[in-house]
Design an enzyme around this catalytic site. Structure first.
Site, mmCIF file in Angstrom:
data_model
loop_
_atom_site.group_PDB
_atom_site.id
_atom_site.type_symbol
_atom_site.label_atom_id
_atom_site.label_comp_id
_atom_site.label_asym_id
_atom_site.label_seq_id
_atom_site.Cartn_x
_atom_site.Cartn_y
_atom_site.Cartn_z
ATOM 1 N N ASP A 11 0.855 -1.180 0.000
ATOM 2 C CA ASP A 11 0.000 0.000 0.000
ATOM 3 C C ASP A 11 0.898 1.239 0.000
ATOM 4 O OD1 ASP A 11 0.939 0.177 2.559
ATOM 5 O OD2 ASP A 11 -0.951 -0.320 3.523
ATOM 6 N N ASP A 15 -7.740 -7.721 0.399
ATOM 7 C CA ASP A 15 -6.761 -7.945 1.456
ATOM 8 C C ASP A 15 -7.450 -7.707 2.780
ATOM 9 O OD1 ASP A 15 -5.619 -5.383 3.097
ATOM 10 O OD2 ASP A 15 -6.481 -4.783 1.173
#
Lengths: 379, 379
Positions: A95, A270
């Site tokens: 991320d 996720d």
């Protein structure tokens, strides 16, 4: 690492809005719909890397925010990159760090240039700009990088939601420019923002699509809103995302969330739930969630699921797992985390097979019925 | 489980006072000298059971005190016994519970009948007599049971040491009687007490030998005394133990303790050091102990030991292990515990081979020299 593999996405089957395909990266294939276990600080809590692989994960997520603060992106780069550092030679998505800055760091200040915050570890002042987020992810060497965005908790002031969405779009452009012509096999995803406001979400999706990212994420969901709000947002957004690119729903979710989102065109997920819930004694099973801390398991000689592909679900009695949780033994958290990782990956495999066979609705119905029937009563 | 295997001990080689052989039990063979990892509450902390086996352990130790309080010996018996409960189908030794009563429980009262104490879990008053200790270990179904004894911390008042030794001898007789003609394959060991008083140790050893136990332990050592006191006591005691029975040094120890005690005729060891030190960031290696929390490892790309049989010692950099310990990730404790279990078992295998080859002195010298040379400096 096969440097000849370039990033790509192929769709093999669709079933209504659901899609089944695969992503190729320099570190291998990701079968979609895919669930990415989360190794926040470069490790899954309580799980060996080979267990993550044995469970069936093609790709894992690592958190840029944590790794940039400790051990540091430059250090990981000097040590050969994140794949080598954590000894996971398969695909990795990172991320941008933005989400954790918003949720973990103190004294954050967001302005046009980026975000300034104090490290939750040592209080050091750190600046994170779109360009910096791209550079850090390049140092880590992840296969899929994410743009820096500003993610608000819901509910939020509508004007704030609009401001953050537009800022995220400008940051998306800067990330795209900084990413440039990526090294072979690496990809950059844009992130749709806009909170629970439909017109903002659509505007965000269309603008990002115009920038031609390698994939598109929906961010700012699973941040406290009801499931129906999340699903309605997905339904609004997905039709405006390029169909030939992967669609990633960030931070989601429960098995039921995943079934519902796949049916609406999501390809990637996720979530920390498999390991977090495992640490707290909750097992995901075909019979629904089972709380091993519950006293009803104390004398139950049955395994969690004798037919599971997961050794931990077959080889230990519920009584033993209950004992380990009550005794606060690490092995309890370890076994249940592995059970849950297998469960999630087997669910994804079932979903992929169902889409390929054109019967996702039936499959999802059967799965949900089995959850509703619940755990088989002890003898 | 092979019910036809009866408990036995065979010596294959001796090298001065050191002995190499094997113990047979209903659940399999134990190669001696043997190191028994400790699964206090029915689990090793941070280690999967298959890793314990892969490390090379033939036998593990479980603590009666902890298991009798939680989940309870009757419950374990109803669930098929300890081997099935923990899913370790190989040999298990249980202690009597006495040592933990002395070190963990509150309000303990020792008298002729046994020991009364308050559970450290819920404060419940529990009585543990010699007969009760034998019954509980029978319910657990361990392959090797230990007599109940009274273990004092050193230094201790000489009169107290003598009183506790004589009480332990009387309890030894009661345990022997309660154990009776054991179920096929199960064994009962007596425990030599007497603190640091030679004449009491010899008296205890001789009296126990006269009772004809299946094996003989030396207790009350590694409780705070210097290593030379421990070794002197072993040298006094071992000549009075039947040579045709296994000799077990309880709660020991460091790799150096083990080398020294094997050379003095000890066949069995147990200790929490491999897992406890692993949890705290300390790795046992051929180069001596390495503290992975030390900042000097932060950029060290080398594995702990590229030539180790242990995957965790080969597959991860010291930098990664350092990061995991600093980040308080469970995986750090898990990997280092496994590294240490492999190290201990490989040390035992080396010791056994050296005794068989008649060169234990040279082997021990080489091992100690390598420790003294220390860790290879980073490039």
């Amino acid at each position: 690492m096969d440097q000849e593999l370039h990033f790509g996405f192929r769709l093999f089957s669709t079933d209504r809005a659901a899609r089944q395909g695969e992503i190729t990266t320099a570190h291998g294939i990701v079968r979609t719909p895919a669930f990415m276990p989360v190794g926040t600080q470069g490790a899954l809590k309580g799980v060996h890397w080979q267990e993550v692989r044995e469970a069936g994960a093609d790709i894992v997520l690592a958190n840029t925010y944590h790794l940039m603060l400790r051990p540091g992106a430059e250090r990981i780069a000097e040590l050969g990159g994140l794949h080598r550092f954590i000894n996971w030679p398969h695909p990795i998505l990172t991320d941008s760090g933005g989400f954790q800055v918003m949720s973990l760091a103190d004294l954050r200040k967001v302005d046009e240039s980026g975000v300034t915050f104090r490290s939750h570890l040592d209080g050091a002042v750190v600046e994170l700009s779109p360009e910096c987020a791209i550079e850090i992810q390049a140092l880590l060497g992840s296969d899929i990088a994410m743009q820096l965005d500003e993610c608000l908790a819901l509910p939020a002031d509508p004007a704030e939601v609009e401001r953050a969405m537009r800022l995220s779009l400008r940051w998306a452009e800067r990330c795209k420019r900084a990413f440039g012509s990526a090294p072979a096999g690496r990809a950059l995803f844009g992130i749709v923002q806009g909170g629970d406001r439909r017109e903002l979400r659509v505007e965000s999706a269309r603008a990002l699509a115009g920038m031609e990212f390698d994939g598109y994420a929906i961010g700012g969901l699973a941040v406290g809103e009801p499931q129906d709000v999340m699903l309605a947002t997905i339904e609004e957004v997905v039709p405006h995302l390029p169909a030939e690119r992967p669609h990633y729903l960030m931070g989601v979710g429960t098995p039921d969330d995943i079934l519902a989102a796949v049916a609406r065109g999501i390809d990637m997920f996720d979530c920390v739930l498999p390991t977090r819930n495992g640490r707290h004694g909750l097992a995901f099973t075909r019979f629904g969630p089972i709380n091993l801390k519950n006293a009803r398991h104390a004398n139950d000689a049955r395994p969690l699921d004798a037919d599971s592909r997961c050794p931990a679900a077959r080889d230990y009695s519920r009584a033993y797992l209950h004992h380990l949780m009550k005794a606060n033994e690490m092995l309890g958290a370890m076994l249940l985390s592995v059970v849950n990782l297998f469960y999630y990956q087997d669910l994804m495999q079932g979903i992929r097979a169902a889409i390929a066979a054109g019967n996702l609705v039936d499959f999802s119905g059967m799965i949900r019925e089995a959850w509703a029937r619940g755990d088989i009563a002890p003898l």
